[in-house]
Design an enzyme around this catalytic site. Sequence first.
Site: not given
Ligand code: ZN
Length: 194
Positions: A86-89, A127, A155, A157
């Site tokens: 995931c690009e956020h975490h 996603q 996920h 995260c």
């Molecule tokens: Zn994430």
Amino acid sequence: MKGTRNKSKEPDQKKIAALVRNLLVELGEDPSRDGLLKTPDRVAKSLVFLTRGYRQNLKAVVNGAYFASGTNHMVILKDIELYSLCEHHMLPFYGKCSVGYISQGKVLGVSKIARIVDMFARRLQIQERLTEEIANAVMDESGAEGVGVVITARHLCMMMRGVEKQNSAMTTSAVLGSFRTDEKVRQEFLSLVK
Ligand code: ZN
């Protein structure tokens, strides 16, 4: 894409390892202790692998592997294993991807669809975008009259931090062409990938 670096260039693993070493120090670890000695190099190698989709392109991945087909039935490849970050975490999300399309005379080799999935999964992703990118790529490469993609993924995260929802999976879908415009086609696809 805006803000991305030169994609064809291989990342410098030594530079990444040095950054990971700093990260370990900042986290309160001692990168010179036995168990961590080789960790920065391993993390660098693993990150380069997990993001190698940036250095691949669709034409080379598909490599002309088409087969002529007289029929225009729906072709479905179900439950392709999928691993992404995931690009956020920068934490993994993983699950299954199903791809369906109705060809207009040419079908893609089965392994090629799996490779298209990997090419987009091995990048920093969300996603929803991953689902759309796979659908667009299959549409472009196969010249299909319609394409559908469904991804169900967990996920880390969400599971390991934050809301800690261990058992929730997220499902996303993207439909193009006749899969979007023809309700019956879409229903057939969705019931087959269930
Ligand atoms: Zn994430």
